[in-house]
Design an enzyme around this catalytic site. Sequence first.
Site, PDB file in Angstrom:
ATOM      1  N   LYS A  92      12.475  57.309 -26.417  1.00 50.24           N
ATOM      2  CA  LYS A  92      11.849  57.438 -25.065  1.00 50.24           C
ATOM      3  C   LYS A  92      11.585  56.060 -24.505  1.00 50.24           C
ATOM      4  O   LYS A  92      11.301  55.345 -25.571  1.00 50.24           O
ATOM      5  CB  LYS A  92      10.825  58.091 -24.880  1.00 50.24           C
ATOM      6  N   GLY A 111       7.475  77.759  -9.076  1.00 54.57           N
ATOM      7  CA  GLY A 111       8.263  76.322  -8.994  1.00 54.57           C
ATOM      8  C   GLY A 111       9.657  76.693  -8.505  1.00 54.57           C
ATOM      9  O   GLY A 111      10.500  77.403  -9.251  1.00 54.57           O
ATOM     10  N   GLY A 168      12.107  74.603  -7.582  1.00 50.16           N
ATOM     11  CA  GLY A 168      12.828  73.146  -7.412  1.00 50.16           C
ATOM     12  C   GLY A 168      14.216  73.226  -8.019  1.00 50.16           C
ATOM     13  O   GLY A 168      14.991  74.455  -7.895  1.00 50.16           O
TER      14      GLY A 168
HETATM   15  P1  NAD Z   1      11.644  69.997  -9.295  1.00 54.61           P
HETATM   16  O1  NAD Z   1      10.605  68.798  -8.725  1.00 54.61           O
HETATM   17  O2  NAD Z   1      12.817  69.913  -8.688  1.00 54.61           O
HETATM   18  O3  NAD Z   1      10.805  71.256  -9.029  1.00 54.61           O
HETATM   19  C1  NAD Z   1       9.510  71.405  -9.127  1.00 54.61           C
HETATM   20  C2  NAD Z   1       9.134  72.258  -8.180  1.00 54.61           C
HETATM   21  O4  NAD Z   1       7.576  72.991  -8.361  1.00 54.61           O
HETATM   22  C3  NAD Z   1       8.914  71.830  -6.789  1.00 54.61           C
HETATM   23  O5  NAD Z   1       9.543  72.577  -5.780  1.00 54.61           O
HETATM   24  C4  NAD Z   1       7.506  71.747  -6.323  1.00 54.61           C
HETATM   25  O6  NAD Z   1       6.992  72.030  -5.150  1.00 54.61           O
HETATM   26  C5  NAD Z   1       7.055  72.831  -7.387  1.00 54.61           C
HETATM   27  N1  NAD Z   1       5.499  72.680  -7.599  1.00 54.61           N
HETATM   28  C6  NAD Z   1       4.811  71.588  -7.803  1.00 54.61           C
HETATM   29  N2  NAD Z   1       3.423  71.886  -8.102  1.00 54.61           N
HETATM   30  C7  NAD Z   1       3.339  73.314  -7.959  1.00 54.61           C
HETATM   31  C8  NAD Z   1       2.371  74.190  -8.012  1.00 54.61           C
HETATM   32  N3  NAD Z   1       1.110  74.036  -8.268  1.00 54.61           N
HETATM   33  N4  NAD Z   1       2.485  75.518  -7.687  1.00 54.61           N
HETATM   34  C9  NAD Z   1       3.984  76.024  -7.671  1.00 54.61           C
HETATM   35  N5  NAD Z   1       4.749  75.031  -7.632  1.00 54.61           N
HETATM   36  C10 NAD Z   1       4.643  74.008  -7.895  1.00 54.61           C
HETATM   37  O7  NAD Z   1      11.648  69.781 -10.694  1.00 54.61           O
HETATM   38  P2  NAD Z   1      12.633  70.492 -11.738  1.00 54.61           P
HETATM   39  O8  NAD Z   1      13.936  69.598 -12.177  1.00 54.61           O
HETATM   40  O9  NAD Z   1      13.019  71.942 -11.072  1.00 54.61           O
HETATM   41  O10 NAD Z   1      11.879  70.550 -13.269  1.00 54.61           O
HETATM   42  C11 NAD Z   1      11.119  71.480 -13.233  1.00 54.61           C
HETATM   43  C12 NAD Z   1      10.273  71.540 -14.547  1.00 54.61           C
HETATM   44  O11 NAD Z   1      11.377  71.745 -15.671  1.00 54.61           O
HETATM   45  C13 NAD Z   1       9.536  70.393 -15.039  1.00 54.61           C
HETATM   46  O12 NAD Z   1       8.405  70.715 -15.824  1.00 54.61           O
HETATM   47  C14 NAD Z   1      10.495  69.468 -15.648  1.00 54.61           C
HETATM   48  O13 NAD Z   1      10.099  68.538 -16.457  1.00 54.61           O
HETATM   49  C15 NAD Z   1      11.093  70.480 -16.468  1.00 54.61           C
HETATM   50  N6  NAD Z   1      12.588  70.416 -16.917  1.00 54.61           N
HETATM   51  C16 NAD Z   1      13.422  69.965 -16.089  1.00 54.61           C
HETATM   52  C17 NAD Z   1      14.872  69.743 -16.367  1.00 54.61           C
HETATM   53  C18 NAD Z   1      16.100  69.936 -15.507  1.00 54.61           C
HETATM   54  O14 NAD Z   1      17.129  69.629 -15.813  1.00 54.61           O
HETATM   55  N7  NAD Z   1      15.835  69.413 -14.222  1.00 54.61           N
HETATM   56  C19 NAD Z   1      15.112  69.938 -17.722  1.00 54.61           C
HETATM   57  C20 NAD Z   1      14.126  70.046 -18.799  1.00 54.61           C
HETATM   58  C21 NAD Z   1      12.924  70.477 -18.242  1.00 54.61           C
END
Ligand code: NAD
Length: 366
Positions: free
Chosen positions: A80, A180, A182
């Site tokens: 990292k 969430g 996202g």
């Molecule tokens: P993102 O930022 O696209 O989505 C996160 C969502 O969570 C957003 O819509 C945000 O508004 C919402 N959110 C934030 N605080 C909140 C709360 N208190 N209550 C409800 N919703 C809330 O992120 P992502 O890429 O979808 O990633 C989501 C999680 O998965 C993160 O923890 C990330 O580290 C993990 N992750 C993502 C990936 C990937 O491929 N994107 C891979 C491994 C792990």
Amino acid sequence: MKIFKELNSRGHEQVAFFNDPYSGLKGIAAIHNTTLGPALGGCRMWNYKNEEEAIIDVLRLSKGMTYKASIAGLNLGGGKAVIIGDPKKDKTEKLFRSFGRFVEGLGGRYITAEDVGTNIHDMENVKIETNYVTGIAKSLGGSGDPSPVTAFGVYMGIKASVKEKLNKNSLNGLRISVQGLGHVGSHLVELLHKDGSEILVTDIDQTKINHIVEKYGCQYINPKDIINQDVDIYAPCALGATINKDSIPQLRCKIIAGGANNVLQEANRDSQLLTKKDILYAPDYVINAGGLINVANELEGYDKEKAFNQAEKIYDTLMGVFKRAKKESITTTEAASLQAEDRIKKIATLKSFYLPYKKTFKIRND
Ligand code: NAD
């Protein structure tokens, strides 16, 4: 801070400090373990309070990547990088090109990617200086957004958890809460909807809620109430640390399986509390490895189908973790760590080590 004591206690191989007064770059790359292959892990940009906080963060995160790559069956090690700075104010092309030159200087022992505070455009600047970067745009030969693969892996992990806990092969009719909406959460809802699950959703972004509720007919839950819903599965896909000593007594689910990183506030304590409550926990770095699997595929020339096929195996990996936890009467968190370490040890006891420049493994004769 006693650096070598820290490195010994966590088992790190190398830490490199990057300093470039011309671009303002102050960065640290930590290579935890390269037994299985070169260390891959994202580059985080964060306004750390002090240097010690940055060092601890990069050591902690890089070790986590060793376990994630190992249990995902990838021939990669854990690494990292962190850049000390404000991602909203301090980003420049010069800074990321400078970072790229330092990464190039590590000769392939460390491969970078985007992470919190960095994005695909920053990685394009890194790419000008080094090929040891993943998570870049499709137009540049990369894999683009990893979240569809991550969500598919989470979906397979939910299916494995349901098989283990409820002895069911289908998610049809099961109540699932998704926190969430996202990148990962929205793709996951689509997959769950296709299977006929009853989906409860929450987010803090009203636009995302409206879109998903309307498209898939999900039930909206207030963010503060998502944790105590009477559901079969709770799928955290937003923040870390939602499972902690305060939230565990409120839980009314049978399974926790979602995409978020660092779901448990304190891994050992909280996984024990969940076991006591008879809630099955799918360890986060096992179930959300699809993102890493996706970027790892860029190294051999990106093949979308292969990435999805590898993510599908998260089902079997988790079944292996559950089986071990049951057999040894340990938590699923402990079982996952042991599975990851076993794979590394198996290679290490063959006395082989990775030569990053030659991109090959060498067997020692001693
Ligand atoms: P993102 O930022 O696209 O989505 C996160 C969502 O969570 C957003 O819509 C945000 O508004 C919402 N959110 C934030 N605080 C909140 C709360 N208190 N209550 C409800 N919703 C809330 O992120 P992502 O890429 O979808 O990633 C989501 C999680 O998965 C993160 O923890 C990330 O580290 C993990 N992750 C993502 C990936 C990937 O491929 N994107 C891979 C491994 C792990």
